[in-house]
Motif scaffolding. Sequence first.
Motif, PDB file in Angstrom:
ATOM      1  N   GLU A   1       0.842  -1.204   0.000  1.00 36.31           N
ATOM      2  CA  GLU A   1       0.000   0.000   0.000  1.00 36.31           C
ATOM      3  C   GLU A   1       0.877   1.255   0.000  1.00 36.31           C
ATOM      4  O   GLU A   1       0.649   2.182  -0.781  1.00 36.31           O
ATOM      5  CB  GLU A   1      -0.919  -0.015   1.224  1.00 36.31           C
TER       6      GLU A   1
ATOM      7  N   ASN B   1       2.681   1.596  -3.353  1.00 41.18           N
ATOM      8  CA  ASN B   1       1.812   2.115  -4.399  1.00 41.18           C
ATOM      9  C   ASN B   1       1.652   3.630  -4.281  1.00 41.18           C
ATOM     10  O   ASN B   1       1.616   4.341  -5.291  1.00 41.18           O
ATOM     11  CB  ASN B   1       0.447   1.419  -4.384  1.00 41.18           C
ATOM     12  N   MET B   2       1.574   4.122  -3.053  1.00 42.88           N
ATOM     13  CA  MET B   2       1.525   5.576  -2.866  1.00 42.88           C
ATOM     14  C   MET B   2       2.831   6.208  -3.343  1.00 42.88           C
ATOM     15  O   MET B   2       2.825   7.262  -3.984  1.00 42.88           O
ATOM     16  CB  MET B   2       1.253   5.913  -1.387  1.00 42.88           C
TER      17      MET B   2
ATOM     18  N   LEU C   1       4.845   4.984  -5.628  1.00 43.05           N
ATOM     19  CA  LEU C   1       4.853   4.895  -7.091  1.00 43.05           C
ATOM     20  C   LEU C   1       4.047   6.030  -7.713  1.00 43.05           C
ATOM     21  O   LEU C   1       4.473   6.634  -8.705  1.00 43.05           O
ATOM     22  CB  LEU C   1       4.283   3.544  -7.546  1.00 43.05           C
ATOM     23  N   LYS C   2       2.908   6.321  -7.131  1.00 40.07           N
ATOM     24  CA  LYS C   2       2.065   7.410  -7.652  1.00 40.07           C
ATOM     25  C   LYS C   2       2.810   8.739  -7.527  1.00 40.07           C
ATOM     26  O   LYS C   2       2.830   9.547  -8.465  1.00 40.07           O
ATOM     27  CB  LYS C   2       0.747   7.454  -6.882  1.00 40.07           C
ATOM     28  N   GLN C   3       3.444   8.945  -6.386  1.00 40.76           N
ATOM     29  CA  GLN C   3       4.215  10.174  -6.154  1.00 40.76           C
ATOM     30  C   GLN C   3       5.356  10.298  -7.166  1.00 40.76           C
ATOM     31  O   GLN C   3       5.558  11.355  -7.764  1.00 40.76           O
ATOM     32  CB  GLN C   3       4.761  10.158  -4.722  1.00 40.76           C
TER      33      GLN C   3
ATOM     34  N   ALA D   1       5.572   8.798 -10.106  1.00 42.67           N
ATOM     35  CA  ALA D   1       5.001   8.974 -11.444  1.00 42.67           C
ATOM     36  C   ALA D   1       4.642  10.439 -11.682  1.00 42.67           C
ATOM     37  O   ALA D   1       4.887  10.977 -12.774  1.00 42.67           O
ATOM     38  CB  ALA D   1       3.775   8.083 -11.613  1.00 42.67           C
ATOM     39  N   GLU D   2       4.095  11.070 -10.680  1.00 42.62           N
ATOM     40  CA  GLU D   2       3.741  12.482 -10.814  1.00 42.62           C
ATOM     41  C   GLU D   2       4.997  13.348 -10.916  1.00 42.62           C
ATOM     42  O   GLU D   2       5.055  14.264 -11.745  1.00 42.62           O
ATOM     43  CB  GLU D   2       2.869  12.922  -9.642  1.00 42.62           C
TER      44      GLU D   2
ATOM     45  N   LYS E   1       6.649  12.709 -14.208  1.00 46.22           N
ATOM     46  CA  LYS E   1       5.689  12.829 -15.306  1.00 46.22           C
ATOM     47  C   LYS E   1       5.617  11.545 -16.145  1.00 46.22           C
ATOM     48  O   LYS E   1       5.659  11.579 -17.372  1.00 46.22           O
ATOM     49  CB  LYS E   1       6.021  14.039 -16.173  1.00 46.22           C
TER      50      LYS E   1
ATOM     51  N   ASP F   1       3.608   8.241 -17.473  1.00 48.59           N
ATOM     52  CA  ASP F   1       2.231   7.877 -17.793  1.00 48.59           C
ATOM     53  C   ASP F   1       1.866   6.504 -17.241  1.00 48.59           C
ATOM     54  O   ASP F   1       0.705   6.243 -16.937  1.00 48.59           O
ATOM     55  CB  ASP F   1       2.034   7.883 -19.315  1.00 48.59           C
TER      56      ASP F   1
END
Length: 173
Positions: free
Chosen positions: A130, A133-134, A136-138, A140-141, A144, A146
């Motif tokens: 969990e 995944n947070m 990874l999102k950070q 990815a943002e 930049k 996709d």
Amino acid sequence: MNHFVKWTRLSLMALTLGFAACAVNAQDSGTRVGAVNVEKVFNESNMAKQSQAKLESEFAKRQNELRSAIEKIKAAAEKLDRDGAVMSEAERSRRQRELAEQDRELQRKQREYNEDLNQRNFEERAKVAEKANMALKQIAEQKKLDIIIQDPAYANPKTDVTDDVIKVLNSLK
């Protein structure tokens, strides 16, 4: 059987080529792709290491009890082998039954231990996943990206964000 192996290999090759074509298409269309090695995250992040240490300490007492029971049964079996020739048939049979019962009880406890350990391991890995995944999102943002692919067969080191994920996880409290 040989026919099945050939078809499996052909299917895997076709699937791999399909993924490669999608990745090439994604790169050609300007899609930014990242890759992460999940096992490396689970093995090297401080959070995962703390989770593992927590499980080891949580299950250490039961593991030691099981080891002790194994040694006890082993010693009793050796004693029965050693002294069995001088025992009466009734005594030898009684001790064999006791030993078999102790062995069944030990096997039951080992199964329970393994089930409990697997369940707790799953729970702890879910917590790490969990947070990962947070992270990874950070990432990815920030970069930049996709899409981030988990455990690709091959990833160019430029696209690998595994170390970044570990760094983010290590910075979390």
